[in-house]
Every structure is written in structure tokens, then in C-alpha cells.
Write an enzyme that holds these catalytic residues in place. Sequence first.
Site, PDB file in Angstrom:
ATOM      1  N   ARG A  54      -7.738   2.697 -14.687  1.00  0.00           N
ATOM      2  CA  ARG A  54      -7.659   3.392 -13.391  1.00  0.00           C
ATOM      3  C   ARG A  54      -8.437   4.712 -13.366  1.00  0.00           C
ATOM      4  O   ARG A  54      -9.119   4.995 -12.378  1.00  0.00           O
ATOM      5  CB  ARG A  54      -6.208   3.616 -12.975  1.00  0.00           C
ATOM      6  CG  ARG A  54      -5.449   2.285 -12.707  1.00  0.00           C
ATOM      7  CD  ARG A  54      -4.103   2.509 -12.036  1.00  0.00           C
ATOM      8  NE  ARG A  54      -4.259   3.008 -10.694  1.00  0.00           N
ATOM      9  CZ  ARG A  54      -4.090   4.252 -10.328  1.00  0.00           C
ATOM     10  NH1 ARG A  54      -3.710   5.150 -11.203  1.00  0.00           N
ATOM     11  NH2 ARG A  54      -4.288   4.620  -9.083  1.00  0.00           N
ATOM     12  N   TYR A 110     -11.158   4.439 -10.555  1.00  0.00           N
ATOM     13  CA  TYR A 110     -10.801   5.077  -9.279  1.00  0.00           C
ATOM     14  C   TYR A 110     -10.715   6.593  -9.386  1.00  0.00           C
ATOM     15  O   TYR A 110     -10.113   7.238  -8.522  1.00  0.00           O
ATOM     16  CB  TYR A 110      -9.407   4.615  -8.824  1.00  0.00           C
ATOM     17  CG  TYR A 110      -9.159   3.136  -8.765  1.00  0.00           C
ATOM     18  CD1 TYR A 110     -10.020   2.289  -8.071  1.00  0.00           C
ATOM     19  CD2 TYR A 110      -8.030   2.579  -9.363  1.00  0.00           C
ATOM     20  CE1 TYR A 110      -9.759   0.930  -7.996  1.00  0.00           C
ATOM     21  CE2 TYR A 110      -7.759   1.222  -9.283  1.00  0.00           C
ATOM     22  CZ  TYR A 110      -8.632   0.403  -8.599  1.00  0.00           C
ATOM     23  OH  TYR A 110      -8.365  -0.938  -8.517  1.00  0.00           O
ATOM     24  N   CYS A 151     -16.852   3.451 -26.118  1.00  0.00           N
ATOM     25  CA  CYS A 151     -18.172   4.075 -26.031  1.00  0.00           C
ATOM     26  C   CYS A 151     -18.693   4.085 -24.602  1.00  0.00           C
ATOM     27  O   CYS A 151     -19.636   3.358 -24.246  1.00  0.00           O
ATOM     28  CB  CYS A 151     -19.147   3.350 -26.955  1.00  0.00           C
ATOM     29  SG  CYS A 151     -18.914   3.879 -28.633  1.00  0.00           S
ATOM     30  N   GLU A 152     -18.049   4.870 -23.762  1.00  0.00           N
ATOM     31  CA  GLU A 152     -18.425   5.100 -22.362  1.00  0.00           C
ATOM     32  C   GLU A 152     -17.987   6.517 -22.033  1.00  0.00           C
ATOM     33  O   GLU A 152     -16.858   6.908 -22.376  1.00  0.00           O
ATOM     34  CB  GLU A 152     -17.674   4.145 -21.411  1.00  0.00           C
ATOM     35  CG  GLU A 152     -17.931   2.677 -21.598  1.00  0.00           C
ATOM     36  CD  GLU A 152     -19.250   2.190 -21.011  1.00  0.00           C
ATOM     37  OE1 GLU A 152     -19.858   2.929 -20.219  1.00  0.00           O
ATOM     38  OE2 GLU A 152     -19.658   1.085 -21.375  1.00  0.00           O
ATOM     39  N   TYR A 209      -1.143  -1.858 -12.151  1.00  0.00           N
ATOM     40  CA  TYR A 209      -2.598  -1.907 -12.350  1.00  0.00           C
ATOM     41  C   TYR A 209      -2.988  -1.281 -13.696  1.00  0.00           C
ATOM     42  O   TYR A 209      -4.004  -0.610 -13.812  1.00  0.00           O
ATOM     43  CB  TYR A 209      -3.329  -1.241 -11.180  1.00  0.00           C
ATOM     44  CG  TYR A 209      -2.889  -1.805  -9.840  1.00  0.00           C
ATOM     45  CD1 TYR A 209      -3.173  -3.125  -9.524  1.00  0.00           C
ATOM     46  CD2 TYR A 209      -2.158  -1.050  -8.930  1.00  0.00           C
ATOM     47  CE1 TYR A 209      -2.747  -3.677  -8.317  1.00  0.00           C
ATOM     48  CE2 TYR A 209      -1.728  -1.596  -7.723  1.00  0.00           C
ATOM     49  CZ  TYR A 209      -2.035  -2.906  -7.428  1.00  0.00           C
ATOM     50  OH  TYR A 209      -1.606  -3.450  -6.236  1.00  0.00           O
ATOM     51  N   GLU A 255       4.288  -6.331   1.460  1.00  0.00           N
ATOM     52  CA  GLU A 255       3.669  -6.753   0.192  1.00  0.00           C
ATOM     53  C   GLU A 255       3.471  -5.584  -0.769  1.00  0.00           C
ATOM     54  O   GLU A 255       2.345  -5.323  -1.199  1.00  0.00           O
ATOM     55  CB  GLU A 255       2.294  -7.359   0.462  1.00  0.00           C
ATOM     56  CG  GLU A 255       2.237  -8.535   1.399  1.00  0.00           C
ATOM     57  CD  GLU A 255       0.801  -8.917   1.770  1.00  0.00           C
ATOM     58  OE1 GLU A 255      -0.146  -8.204   1.367  1.00  0.00           O
ATOM     59  OE2 GLU A 255       0.623  -9.933   2.466  1.00  0.00           O
ATOM     60  N   PRO A 256       4.514  -4.843  -1.102  1.00  0.00           N
ATOM     61  CA  PRO A 256       4.300  -3.696  -1.999  1.00  0.00           C
ATOM     62  C   PRO A 256       4.081  -4.138  -3.450  1.00  0.00           C
ATOM     63  O   PRO A 256       4.678  -5.107  -3.904  1.00  0.00           O
ATOM     64  CB  PRO A 256       5.605  -2.909  -1.884  1.00  0.00           C
ATOM     65  CG  PRO A 256       6.638  -3.942  -1.562  1.00  0.00           C
ATOM     66  CD  PRO A 256       5.935  -5.007  -0.754  1.00  0.00           C
ATOM     67  N   ARG A 297       2.343  -1.469  -6.244  1.00  0.00           N
ATOM     68  CA  ARG A 297       2.415  -0.208  -6.975  1.00  0.00           C
ATOM     69  C   ARG A 297       3.765   0.523  -6.867  1.00  0.00           C
ATOM     70  O   ARG A 297       4.337   0.949  -7.869  1.00  0.00           O
ATOM     71  CB  ARG A 297       1.323   0.709  -6.434  1.00  0.00           C
ATOM     72  CG  ARG A 297       1.237   2.085  -7.051  1.00  0.00           C
ATOM     73  CD  ARG A 297       0.322   2.989  -6.210  1.00  0.00           C
ATOM     74  NE  ARG A 297      -0.884   2.321  -5.797  1.00  0.00           N
ATOM     75  CZ  ARG A 297      -2.014   2.260  -6.509  1.00  0.00           C
ATOM     76  NH1 ARG A 297      -2.080   2.896  -7.650  1.00  0.00           N
ATOM     77  NH2 ARG A 297      -3.078   1.613  -6.074  1.00  0.00           N
ATOM     78  N   GLY A 339       0.786  -1.230   0.000  1.00  0.00           N
ATOM     79  CA  GLY A 339       0.000   0.000   0.000  1.00  0.00           C
ATOM     80  C   GLY A 339       0.814   1.274   0.000  1.00  0.00           C
ATOM     81  O   GLY A 339       0.256   2.358   0.189  1.00  0.00           O
TER      82      GLY A 339
END
Length: 418
Positions: free
Chosen positions: A319, A323, A348-349, A375, A280-281, A283, A243
Site C-alpha cells: 500500500r 497508493y 531493491c526498489e 489489502y 459492500e464494505p 477495508r 468504500g
Amino acid sequence: MTGFRRDAQDSAVLGSLRLSQVIREAEVELPAYVYDVDGMTETLRSLRHAFGDAPHLVAYAIKANSAGTVVRAFAAEGAGVDAVSGAEVELALSCGVPEKQVVMSGVAKSDAEIDLALFKGILAIQAESVEELTRVLARARATGHRADVSLRVNPGIEIDTHAHIATGHDAAKFGISESDLAAAYALIDGSEGRLSQVGISVHLGSMMTSTESYAQSARKLCNLARERRPGAPRLGYVDFGGGFGIDYGGAPSVPPSEFAHTCVRSLRDAGLSDLTIVVEPGRSLVAPYGVLVARVVQTKLSAERRWVMINAGMNDLIRPALYSAKHRIELCDSSPQEPEWRVVGPVCESSDDFGAHPLGAEPSGLLAIRDAGAYGYVMASEYNGRALPSEVFLQGGKIVSVSRSPGRQAWLQRRLDA
Ligand SMILES: Cc1ncc(COP(=O)(O)O)c(C=O)c1O
């Protein structure tokens, strides 16, 4: 030099190579992810250095970027892996990560995934509920194995991050709440040695830019480990989770080394310095060293609005849509300058929108979506009949591997066959 920068001619460079030259030489279709693997391994090395002589394991959260070139490079630097599926366990082992450096997290491990972990003899299955622990015990009995487990605790701590990436609070599906720990301990203690607790773990969520919550959770975890130790003689590690945040251009983050120091201090203060620190990295090791290179398709001017349509979309990098993340976007051939343009993809969004970026008077050619090494590709899809993106890996100042897009034809055939 590692990471993204500009050279004297104002061209975008990753590591030591111009992005436009990389794309030409690799002869890949765009969009394509380009990764500076040296930047990733340097960050891993400096994180490991920050633990000093404390016993530690950096269990890379392989979900962040599961490319073999990346995982093999990390394995060569002594990293382990935090996997969240059987496939990720198999990938880690195939990339040379020793089994005793692999942990498996995840709230809904299938029986087949539990069996795989047991047969491969990984360091620990990180159980996320008492019910899961019961299933692990059943599989251990059925297969004749001893199951080495860690308990992933949900410490009930809110962190300052996007709601979708907070995992350590009371309402999250992750981890065993403190009130259920006694039941978990009783199950282990009554298992006649079929379950053996080797660790205790936590993961608060992603994108922490300071260490306060991490330290609070570390203290809690160390207290739990100290209390539990007399009843769990094989308890060998405390896993403080990942994190660690990065700077996406909006707000700075403390470096990964600060999180390492927090772990070392917490264990020392609890008198547990002989236990192994696991982190546990994901990113922080990979995100700053990947860019998604795309091409301007066209601009669109309407009233006061300015759009740039590019050939990468939310299917390539989700992402921003998922997010509300903002990645810096720059033209490869010139540094950022006014005016700002709204950068949008072809999907198309309405959420296929990368935000407003200063791209100058007449944006054209290649552009780089920065900090896309985590990610990114791993969440890519073929939505709208779009091909998966390509990937290009740089190491030692050259292209060391290229993973080409399977192309639209692959999608077309599968849909015809469906
Ligand atoms: C259990 C677990 N560990 C580690 C990580 C890695 O987090 P980050 O990439 O923010 O370091 C995650 C990510 O969601 C996770 O679920």
C-alpha cells in the site's frame, strides 16, 4: 478490548494479547500478519445493528482479506460476500456463505466465471457494461440458465481519495454510465426471461471519510431504481457499494454506521423501503484489526539521515508504494518517541519505503505496522525471491489458527521449474 493498544508495561497489544508473546507462541517466521478476529466481527455486528429493522445484506468485499478464518467468522454473523473473481465466489461458498448472499462484481469476468456464477445460483452477477450483459445472456442461453443480474452504474461522481482507488467517475473503467442504461434495460427486456434484473448497484471507490458523496450517489441510485422498478418486477435490492474509510492515524473518518444510516434514509426518501439494502464494505471491517509484525534488521546513519531497515518490504505490504499510504509504525516494546527514522524494507526498489516514524534513540527488536488488516496479505508477492508472509489469527483471547509462510524454498523450486 479489541484492536491495537498498549498495556501498562508499554507493550503493544492486539485484542487482549501482547504481540511479542503471540509471535513467540505461534512460532512463525517474520514478517507475520496478526489479526484480531473479534474486532472484525464486532465491527460487522455494529454495522448490521445500524440498519435497524431495514432489510439489508452486508456483502463483505472479500478481496480486502480473504483468509478463511475471517470469512467463516463473518459468515457466522450473517454476512454475505462481494466477490470479484470465480475463485472468490468459490471461497465464499466454501466458507459457508449462502449462495443467495453472494454477488459477483468485476469488469472482465471470463466465460468460465460467468458459468460458475450461473451454476452456483448466486444472488447476482453485477454487470459492469452492456457488452458484459450480452456475454452473460449468451452464457445463460448456452447453459440453459436464467441469469440474475444487477447493473453496476457508474454515476460520474468524483470522490476525495487517491486516484488509484476512485472508481465512480466518468473516466473509470467500472460500471455502466447512465447514458448506456437504456441499452442495458432493452437487452434485459428483450431476453425472453434469460436475463432477470434483481438489483442495481454502485461503488464509488475506497477511503471515503465522510458520507457526502455516498449520499449523492445513493440518491441517484434510488431515483434510477424507482424509475426502473415498473419494468423490472424482480428488482429486490439496491447496492450502495463499499468504500467506508478508516483512520490510518492522519485523519478521522465517520464510522461505518453513518454510511448505513445514509442508505436507510435514501431508500426511505425514495419510497423504496421494502427493497433490500446491500453494502459492500471491505477495508472498514478488517483494516484496523490487523498488524504486520516485522523485525529491525539494522539501522543506517548517514549525514543527517537516519534509516531503519526492517525485514518486511513492499512485497509484504504494498500500500505505501502503490497508493502513497502511510501506516503508523511502532516498536512493540516501547511507545512512539522522537527521533524519527525512515523505515525501509529489503526490496531493491526506492519505493520500498514506509515513511518516517518516531522510533526512539536506538530502534531494535520487533515492530508493528498498524492498520494492515485490509489489502495487505492479499496483495503480497514473492518479488525479489522473498517468501510470502505468515498469518496468525486471534479470537477469544487466544491464537486460533496460524498460516505459515511457504518459505523461500517454495519460491526457489518454482523458479527452477520454470
Ligand atoms: C466493487 C467493489 N466493492 C467493494 C469494494 C470494497 O471497498 P472498501 O474496501 O473500500 O470498502 C471494492 C474495493 O475496491 C470494490 O471494487
